[in-house]
Design an enzyme around this catalytic site. Structure first.
Site, PDB file in Angstrom:
ATOM      1  CG  ASP A  27      -1.553   1.242   1.573  1.00  0.00           C
ATOM      2  OD1 ASP A  27      -2.126   1.832   0.662  1.00  0.00           O
ATOM      3  OD2 ASP A  27      -1.509   1.669   2.751  1.00  0.00           O
ATOM      4  CG  ASP A  29      -0.842   8.404   2.546  1.00  0.00           C
ATOM      5  OD1 ASP A  29      -0.011   9.214   2.096  1.00  0.00           O
ATOM      6  OD2 ASP A  29      -1.482   8.585   3.596  1.00  0.00           O
TER       7      ASP A  29
HETATM    8  N1  PLP Z   1      -7.400   8.670  -1.506  1.00  0.00           N
HETATM    9  C1  PLP Z   1      -6.919   9.882  -1.212  1.00  0.00           C
HETATM   10  C2  PLP Z   1      -7.553  11.084  -1.811  1.00  0.00           C
HETATM   11  C3  PLP Z   1      -5.821  10.026  -0.348  1.00  0.00           C
HETATM   12  O1  PLP Z   1      -5.350  11.245  -0.060  1.00  0.00           O
HETATM   13  C4  PLP Z   1      -5.241   8.866   0.209  1.00  0.00           C
HETATM   14  C5  PLP Z   1      -4.086   8.962   1.110  1.00  0.00           C
HETATM   15  O2  PLP Z   1      -3.365   9.940   1.146  1.00  0.00           O
HETATM   16  C6  PLP Z   1      -5.768   7.613  -0.126  1.00  0.00           C
HETATM   17  C7  PLP Z   1      -6.854   7.550  -0.979  1.00  0.00           C
HETATM   18  C8  PLP Z   1      -5.221   6.341   0.436  1.00  0.00           C
HETATM   19  O3  PLP Z   1      -4.109   5.920  -0.265  1.00  0.00           O
HETATM   20  P1  PLP Z   1      -3.428   4.533   0.070  1.00  0.00           P
HETATM   21  O4  PLP Z   1      -4.347   3.448  -0.405  1.00  0.00           O
HETATM   22  O5  PLP Z   1      -2.130   4.581  -0.689  1.00  0.00           O
HETATM   23  O6  PLP Z   1      -3.222   4.498   1.539  1.00  0.00           O
HETATM   24 CA    CA Z   2      -2.647   3.403   3.352  1.00  0.00          CA
END
Ligand code: PLP
Ligand code: CA
Length: 304
Positions: A27, A29
């Site tokens: 993943d 973020d």
């Molecule tokens: N969608 C948006 C708009 C975000 O800002 C984030 C995280 O910053 C995510 C989804 C989640 O991302 P991930 O699946 O990489 O944790």
């Molecule tokens: Ca995440």
């Protein structure tokens, strides 16, 4: 299925697990970066795993960027060996779903941002162009396009009443498909703030239309199927690493993958323990097999 362990591991224990894995799904973020800040050691970990012959994929519910823009972000944050083909975002996979699975004919009404719009265009999916000088007034003043065959909802900082009204009008037609990029309720921002996620906007459209969206992003299996169809992944040889129990860890469970929670993001060890101790069998799928403090612990695993 035996219950998952929630084992805090490090060093050689990580290496022992990796011995039976060929693929690592990260993943983004909360695992690889937090917003615009790289998680210390993450670029080294990716390089190290590749040197060990592992295949590394990135799987993000963030639909705001097209794949090419993720490549730029990886480079800016110090990664030297991440290719566009290895990045699977909810925007890219939504476009793949509309083009290859439901083979949408006609236009798609998009609530979303540039990432979604660009991925749809690159996939050759036609979208409704927003009027640039939208009329002010009531909902009657806004045109509805008769060629719309699907509504796609993603993260949109310009979400408003008219978009909600239009989407729900299109969805009055049961032949109009309803797709959502991801179900994320909110995301952490700096300074203790949060931003509402695509799931919040999708919930509004679901209520207004009395319809349920088909969700593309984690925890739905579709993103894994996308990767598997292109790279021939065997679930038993794949490890999912994420920071959010309700999306990443459930996604891994849904796809038959071993799962690892890293504590650099949203979920805590206490929350994982809570799910493990719960009597509700449905909550067991939120329990990770393994927990690490940070993915930088992979460096020790392969050190000396
Ligand atoms: N969608 C948006 C708009 C975000 O800002 C984030 C995280 O910053 C995510 C989804 C989640 O991302 P991930 O699946 O990489 O944790
Ligand atoms: Ca995440």
């Amino acid at each position: 299925v035996s219950s998952r362990g929630c084992h805090m591991i490090r060093g050689s224990q990580i290496r022992d697990i990796m011995d039976s894995k060929l693929n690592v799904l990260f993943d983004c973020d909360g695992v690889i970066w937090n917003g615009e800040t790289v998680v210390a050691g993450a670029p080294e970990v990716v390089t190290l795993l590749k040197q060990q012959g592992k295949r590394v994929f990135f799987i993000t519910n963030n639909c705001t960027r097209p794949r090419g823009s993720y490549v730029t972000k990886f480079i800016r944050l110090g990664f030297t060996d991440v290719a566009e083909e290895d990045i699977f975002s909810s925007a890219y996979c939504s476009a793949a779903y509309l083009r290859d699975v439901v083979k949408v004919e006609g236009k798609v009404y998009v609530i979303g941002c540039q990432g979604v719009v660009k991925e749809l265009r690159e996939a050759g999916v036609t979208i409704v162009e927003e009027e640039t000088d939208a009329p002010t007034g009531t909902i009657y003043d806004y045109p509805l396009d008769p060629d719309v065959k699907a509504v796609l909802v993603g993260y949109d900082e310009t979400f408003d009443f008219i978009k909600l009204a239009k989407a729900s009008c299109y969805l009055q037609n049961n032949d109009c498909l309803f797709v959502a990029t991801d179900p994320d309720p909110w995301h952490p921002l700096r300074g203790g703030r949060i931003t509402p996620g695509s799931g919040s906007l999708t919930a509004a459209v679901e209520t207004a239309s009395s319809r349920k969206a088909t969700v593309i992003g984690k925890p739905s299996r579709f993103m894994f199927e996308c990767i598997a169809s292109q790279f021939n992944l065997e679930p038993s040889q794949s490890l999912m690493v994420g920071d959010r129990l309700e999306t990443d860890i459930l996604f891994g469970a849904n796809c038959g993958l071993d799962t690892m929670l890293t504590l650099t993001g949203v979920s805590t060890l206490e929350e994982a323990q809570c799910y493990k101790d719960s009597d509700d069998p449905e909550r067991k799928d939120f329990v990770p097999d393994y927990v690490v403090e940070t993915i930088a612990d992979f460096i020790d695993a392969y050190g000396e």
